[in-house]
Every structure is written in structure tokens, then in C-alpha cells.
Design a protein around this motif. Structure first.
Motif, PDB file in Angstrom:
ATOM      1  N   LEU A 114      61.337  65.346  20.284  1.00 43.20           N
ATOM      2  CA  LEU A 114      60.920  66.417  19.370  1.00 43.20           C
ATOM      3  C   LEU A 114      61.919  66.581  18.226  1.00 43.20           C
ATOM      4  O   LEU A 114      61.537  66.802  17.078  1.00 43.20           O
ATOM      5  CB  LEU A 114      60.779  67.740  20.136  1.00 43.20           C
ATOM      6  CG  LEU A 114      59.532  67.852  21.014  1.00 43.20           C
ATOM      7  CD1 LEU A 114      59.588  69.105  21.867  1.00 43.20           C
ATOM      8  CD2 LEU A 114      58.267  67.853  20.163  1.00 43.20           C
ATOM      9  N   GLU A 121      79.481  64.216   7.207  1.00 46.58           N
ATOM     10  CA  GLU A 121      78.924  65.533   7.571  1.00 46.58           C
ATOM     11  C   GLU A 121      77.562  65.408   8.235  1.00 46.58           C
ATOM     12  O   GLU A 121      77.235  66.152   9.157  1.00 46.58           O
ATOM     13  CB  GLU A 121      78.816  66.403   6.332  1.00 46.58           C
ATOM     14  CG  GLU A 121      80.152  66.985   5.958  1.00 46.58           C
ATOM     15  CD  GLU A 121      80.075  67.853   4.731  1.00 46.58           C
ATOM     16  OE1 GLU A 121      78.956  68.147   4.279  1.00 46.58           O
ATOM     17  OE2 GLU A 121      81.143  68.218   4.235  1.00 46.58           O
ATOM     18  N   ASP A 177      74.086  68.246  17.088  1.00 50.27           N
ATOM     19  CA  ASP A 177      72.769  68.669  17.604  1.00 50.27           C
ATOM     20  C   ASP A 177      72.480  67.971  18.938  1.00 50.27           C
ATOM     21  O   ASP A 177      71.976  68.587  19.870  1.00 50.27           O
ATOM     22  CB  ASP A 177      71.666  68.312  16.608  1.00 50.27           C
ATOM     23  CG  ASP A 177      71.721  69.175  15.357  1.00 50.27           C
ATOM     24  OD1 ASP A 177      72.386  70.225  15.394  1.00 50.27           O
ATOM     25  OD2 ASP A 177      71.116  68.778  14.345  1.00 50.27           O
ATOM     26  N   LEU A 188      60.983  66.399  14.319  1.00 48.05           N
ATOM     27  CA  LEU A 188      60.950  67.658  13.559  1.00 48.05           C
ATOM     28  C   LEU A 188      62.222  67.974  12.787  1.00 48.05           C
ATOM     29  O   LEU A 188      62.179  68.705  11.806  1.00 48.05           O
ATOM     30  CB  LEU A 188      60.645  68.832  14.511  1.00 48.05           C
ATOM     31  CG  LEU A 188      59.331  68.741  15.294  1.00 48.05           C
ATOM     32  CD1 LEU A 188      59.222  69.877  16.293  1.00 48.05           C
ATOM     33  CD2 LEU A 188      58.139  68.776  14.343  1.00 48.05           C
ATOM     34  N   GLU A 189      63.362  67.483  13.228  1.00 47.90           N
ATOM     35  CA  GLU A 189      64.603  67.975  12.626  1.00 47.90           C
ATOM     36  C   GLU A 189      65.583  66.905  12.171  1.00 47.90           C
ATOM     37  O   GLU A 189      66.493  67.213  11.408  1.00 47.90           O
ATOM     38  CB  GLU A 189      65.346  68.866  13.646  1.00 47.90           C
ATOM     39  CG  GLU A 189      64.631  70.148  14.005  1.00 47.90           C
ATOM     40  CD  GLU A 189      65.393  70.895  15.087  1.00 47.90           C
ATOM     41  OE1 GLU A 189      66.572  71.179  14.905  1.00 47.90           O
ATOM     42  OE2 GLU A 189      64.779  71.157  16.140  1.00 47.90           O
TER      43      GLU A 189
END
Lengths: 306, 329
Positions: free
Chosen positions: A215, A157, A165, A219-220
Motif C-alpha cells: 500500500l 533526504e 517510513d 499510495l505514498e
């Protein structure tokens, strides 16, 4: 494109009101080689075909050959710029344009044909490329660095969400520049660019992807270490097929080779063919790559002031 | 926190409830369950030292926002978010808003441990945390303008994040393009500014001759302006090539500062007297070097932590510490 009755009638009307039967046949022959109107209509050779019958037959044949957009594009060019040194006033041009626009296509002046309006629809052939025809494309190949290791290390997952993404980043970047994703296999893919400044567009997309990914990683990203990609941009001729996964092409093979063999992580490598066609400012952003063979390559990577 | 932790779970999902049930068996946590729809009623009855978990799986974006506003506005109540569908994209923002834990789908599957609950409870004590200027927050004299523009009224004083942006090297540009022709390249730049600041809630407040002053609403919790400007610096070369129409590298400088001003609509700002407005103009016009992005230490507190190492001290200006972003080459 599915052609409706109104558009067909408008095209017939435009031909009837704007040109002779000989001219109509000459236009048809540009798209269907050796087009024979007498044979198609069943009129004997020694008898002239009435204008309306000729126009209807030609439009029907063009429609059956799925060449309506190209044919209508030629009428627009005749109307705006002329053909073979002569200008034509084509009747119902405004209505024809409106009808085609309603179906999701806009006229591209540079290529003299209708292409899909990407705000309305996006297909792999931009709504206009023809099966089996050769075109010059710019390709961008992307591959995730260390995919095998990542798949072993993280749950399915997490992998699916992270790769999803990345695909989102790629889609956003290429669609801004009229690129089309021809192939995506989970850990990377192939993007084609055909219209406008296609070499610039492919490289700018690749740079944009590197910036967005930087980025995203900061950040993610769900991984412990940053997600890395390799990108390559190359261009050249390639025969188009609607089933883009089945396309065999030296240009595509070379793009994949540049990405796999000559590209480091988080770098975009550019072939010399593309480099020479780039805007000078874009050329300035690239640095030469040591290849170890005779190929000339340039690359971009995101570097920071110390 | 050695005693029993009282946990209240607002959820309609059996799997969420099951994940918490194990905690009661160990006796160190008291868990009670309530329906998500009873949140508004239930919040009023929650003991002040309890820890609330809210399941957002059945809520849309607006409902989640509403629920979080309700919880965060409840005087120091400790709350956390359970997200079985991994639908929240920016989990970090939850913590900025006051949450003390975030349970994603994977964590939920593994089950909630007592250790986790204790960490969450310790993360935010029941009393209000002290405001640390280094990590953002409101300062004396600040009048928060909110997270967006909904509550902002003309004629009232608010705290905003001010952004100064201006094209550099205008004299050279004038020589290159000529006065009359300069408006063409400036247009794409102004559109670029608007397009870049809008997603972060920014609005162009004043157009200057070759740039703009942009206002971002400021609620003391977050300041998305810093990230928006970071992105603009990262994309400056792509903008130069693709959109500017200059056919040359476009250089602009940016400055960010948090301060107060009376708010008036764009075009009616001529009579405004504001120290902060003066400061941002001074910072942008007198201190900032061409092509660079500066921010005051106050704004720096709101830069996302993973991006902070891209800022370096740049000295003091008008009594404030200033930081400069390292440039992408």
C-alpha cells in the motif's frame, strides 16, 4: 528493573510469612547456584539464621544479581500452581504484583516470569532476559532490495524519509506481536521474537510488512519505482547480550543467509525449523522454494487474482 | 493563461520568500507577500484570479486544517500549499480538497519556476470545475454529511457512504461451532470491523446477526471507506490466523454504496425508511458473493487512483454498475 524499598520489603515479608528458611535457600539456589546462606550472613554453620535475616539477605542478593523479576515470578508460580507438587500461599502476593506492575511489568503465565508491559516500556530483552544466557528465539531479517542503486539515484533526504517510513512500518508490525528490533542499519535490520507463539509472530509480522509496503508503494512512496524488501524468518538458540549488535550466533547467521541467498524481492522465506512449528493455516499460505541445495525452505509473496 | 499571473504568498519565512522572488524578475508573474497571520484578513482582499501560496511551516495540524478550510471555502479561489518541513503526509488529499499545487522542501530549494506557476494556475481555473460523476463529487440530491461526525445531527437527512459487512457460510459455521458457541468467534470479528473502520471515520450503525452496517461521513470530496475496506480484504488471512479464534479461514463479504438516509443514533434505527439502506442490504445479501468486496461506480470514483486497477466490473445491480476487488491470494 530498579527495585524500590517497598517491593524489597514486601518480598522479605512474603518470604518470612510463607516459608521456612530451608525453603528460602532452596529458592535462592534456583537462581544463584551453590548459594550459601551462612556464608552470606556471617552466621556460623552450627547456628540457624533467623527467618527475617535470611529473607533480607536472600532478597538483597537476588536484587544484586538483577534477578528480582525472575524470583518474584517463581513466587507467583508457587502461589498459583504450586512447586514440586505442593501448593504455597504466599503472603502479600497482590501487593507484590501491583508494585511490579507499577514499574511496567506484567506476569506472563506461559513463561512463568514477569515481562515488560509493552504499552509502558519496550527493551531489547523484554525486561527479563539475562546477559550470557542462551534462549530460543525466532528471528526476522529484512533487507532493502537494490539499496546501493537507490542511494546513488535519490537525494539523501528522500532516501532518509523513505527508509524512515519503512522503519515505521516494521516497528508497527513487530510491536503488535512483541517483537524487538535488535539491529537496524538503515537499509534493513534484525528483529527478535521470544514470547508467545514466536514463530507465528515473526512470520505474521513479515507478511504484515509486505502488505503495508504494498500500500505504501502504491499510495505514498517517493521513488519512481516501488521500494522492495527481502525478508527471512528462522529460529533457534542464541546467547543473549544486552548489546545485541555484538551477538554472534549461528541462528542469526543462518537467518541472514536465507534472506540474502534464497529470498527474492518482496518475498518472505521461512526455514524448515520455523515452518514445522507454524499453525497449519500459516503453513497453507507458504509455497516450497527451490533451493538448489539440501535445505528445505518455504516462502510467501503477495499475489493477486488475475 | 498567457498574461501576468498574480501570486500572493502568505509566509513569514525568508527562504520561502526568496524562492518566489525570482519570478518577479522575469515580469510574467506579479508576486506579493503577506504574513501568515494576516490570512483571514488578506483572503477577503485577494482578486478572484490570483493564485495564493500558503506556507504551513509554522502551523500545527489544526491550524493547517483551518487555513485550508478558509481558502477552499472562498468561492473558487486558487490556492496552493508550501511545506518547507515536509510535514504534510498526504499531499494528494490537498488536491482533493481543492489545492492546485504543493511545494515540498526539495522543490522549494530548487526554486519556483514560471512554468510551475502556469501549470498550477491552469490546474484549477477560477470558475468552479464541472462535477464529473466518474471522478467522485456530489450528485443531485446529495446532502453532504461532512468530513467527520461533528455536524451530524439525529433526525436530519444526510449523504453517507454505507458499508455492509457480514460473515459468510453461516450455515456451515453453525454446524461446526454450534449455535451456542458461535458467539465466541463472532466477537473478535465484530471488534475487527470496529477497529478497521474507525481510523477512516466509520461508525458501526447497526449490528446485524453476523455483521454490521457502517456509516462513513461523506463530504463529496473524499471517501476513505474504500481504502479501509481494501485493507480489510488484504488482511483477512492474517485476521483469520491471529485474532479470529475460528482456527479456520474466516470469509466475509463487503459492499460499499453512497446514498442518503435520515440519521438516527445506533439502537434507534428501527423506524428508518431509506432506499439507500435497502440498496446496501440488497447489494450485500443478494448480489455479493462470499469472500468478495464490491462497490458501486459512485464509490469507485473515490478509490485512490493507484488502486483502481485492482477493481474489475462485476455487472449491474438495481440499475447501478458494480465493481469487484480482485482478491489477494
Amino acid at each position: 528493573m530498579r527495585i524500590n524499598v517497598r517491593l524489597r520489603d514486601l518480598l522479605v515479608q512474603a518470604l518470612v510469612e510463607s516459608m521456612s528458611v530451608d525453603m528460602m535457600v532452596m529458592l535462592a539456589q534456583r537462581f544463584i547456584p551453590y548459594y550459601n546462606l551462612q556464608e552470606r550472613t556471617g552466621f556460623p554453620e552450627n547456628m540457624s539464621v533467623p527467618k527475617r535475616d535470611a529473607a533480607r539477605q536472600i532478597v538483597n542478593d537476588i536484587r544484586d544479581s538483577r534477578l528480582v523479576l525472575q524470583f518474584a515470578g517463581l513466587l507467583v508460580v508457587m502461589h498459583t500452581e504450586g512447586l514440586m507438587g505442593r501448593k504455597y500461599v504466599i503472603s502479600h502476593m497482590r501487593e507484590i504484583l501491583a508494585e511490579i506492575h507499577g514499574a511496567g511489568f506484567i506476569f506472563n503465565r506461559e513463561f512463568g516470569t514477569f515481562v515488560e508491559d509493552s504499552r509502558i516500556r519496550r527493551t531489547r530483552n523484554w525486561g527479563t532476559l539475562v546477559e550470557g544466557q542462551e534462549y530460543v528465539f525466532s528471528f526476522m531479517s529484512l533487507d532493502i532490495v537494490g539499496n546501493t542503486g537507490l542511494v546513488r539515484e535519490y537525494p539523501e533526504e528522500t532516501i532518509r524519509a523513505t527508509y524512515g517510513d519503512l522503519r515505521g512500518i516494521v516497528q508497527r508490525s513487530i510491536e503488535k506481536r512483541e517483537g524487538r528490533l535488535w539491529n537496524w542499519e538503515g537499509d534493513g535490520g534484525l528483529v527478535a521474537f521470544y514470547f508467545a507463539k514466536k514463530f507465528n509472530a515473526a512470520l505474521l509480522s513479515a507478511i504484515d510488512i509486505l502488505h503495508d509496503l504494498f500500500l505504501y508503494n502504491r499510495l505514498e512512496c517517493r521513488f519512481k519505482s516501488p521500494l522492495g524488501v527481502r525478508l527471512a524468518v528462522h529460529g533457534g538458540p542464541c546467547e543473549f547480550r544486552h548489546n545485541t549488535e555484538d551477538i554472534l550466533s549461528d541462528t542469526i547467521n543462518r537467518t541472514l543467509e536465507i534472506e540474502a541467498v534464497h529470498t527474492g524481492p518482496n518475498t518472505v522465506t521461512v526455514s524448515n525449523v520455523v515452518y514445522l512449528a507454524l499453525d497449519p493455516l500459516l503453513q497453507e499460505m507458504l509455497a516450497p522454494v527451490e533451493t538448489g541445495d539440501r535445505s528445505i525452505l518455504h516462502a510467501y509473496e503477495l499475489r493477486w487474482e488475475e | 493563461m498567457g498574461g501576468v499571473v498574480e501570486i500572493i504568498v502568505f509566509s513569514d519565512s525568508k527562504s520561502v520568500r526568496d524562492a518566489f522572488t525570482g519570478l518577479t524578475l522575469k515580469g510574467k508573474c506579479g508576486v506579493s507577500f503577506m504574513k501568515t497571520g494576516d490570512l483571514r484578513k488578506g483572503v477577503a482582499l485577494i482578486p478572484p484570479d490570483a493564485l495564493v501560496y500558503i506556507d504551513v511551516s509554522q502551523m500545527d495540524g489544526a491550524a493547517v486544517k483551518k487555513a485550508l478550510r478558509l481558502l477552499s471555502g472562498n468561492n473558487g479561489l486558487r490556492y496552493a500549499v508550501v511545506d518547507p518541513k515536509n510535514s504534510i503526509r498526504d499531499a494528494g488529499a490537498l488536491f482533493h480538497g481543492g489545492a492546485c499545487d504543493y511545494v515540498c522542501r526539495e522543490t522549494l530549494r530548487e526554486g519556483i519556476s514560471e512554468k510551475r506557476i502556469r501549470c498550477a494556475a491552469e490546474f484549477r481555473k477560477t470558475e468552479e470545475p464541472p462535477v464529473e460523476p466518474e471522478s467522485g463529487g456530489m450528485r443531485p440530491g446529495h446532502r453532504p454529511s461532512g468530513r467527520d461526525w461533528k455536524e451530524i445531527r439525529t433526525g436530519q437527512e444526510y449523504t453517507f457512504c454505507f458499508m455492509f459487512i457480514e460473515l459468510d457460510n453461516l450455515k456451515e459455521s453453525k454446524k461446526t461451532f454450534g449455535d451456542a458457541n458461535l458467539s465466541n468467534p463472532i466477537e473478535p470479528f465484530l471488534r475487527h470491523v470496529e477497529r478497521s473502520v474507525t481510523p477512516a471515520g466509520g461508525r458501526v450503525w447497526m449490528w446485524t446477526e453476523y455483521g454490521a452496517i457502517v456509516l462513513f461521513p461523506f463530504d463529496g470530496q473524499r471517501c476513505d471507506a474504500a481504502l479501509a475496506c481494501f485493507k480489510m480484504m488484504l488482511a483477512r488471512k492474517v485476521f483469520s490466523i491471529e485474532e479470529s479464534g475460528f482456527n479456520a479461514w474466516v470469509s466475509y463479504r463487503i459492499a460499499l454504496h453512497i446514498g442518503n438516509t435520515i440519521y438516527r443514533s445506533m439502537g434507534e434505527t428501527g423506524t428508518i425508511v431509506s432506499d439507500s439502506l435497502n440498496s446496501i442490504f440488497h447489494l450485500g445479501q443478494k448480489f455479493a458473493r462470499p469472500g468478495h468486496f464490491y462497490l458501486t461506480d459512485e464509490v469507485f470514483g473515490f478509490v485512490p487512483a493507484p488502486l483502481r486497477d485492482f477493481f474489475v466490473p462485476a455487472g449491474k445491480f438495481e440499475g447501478r454498475d458494480i465493481l469487484r476487488m480482485r482478491l489477494p491470494l
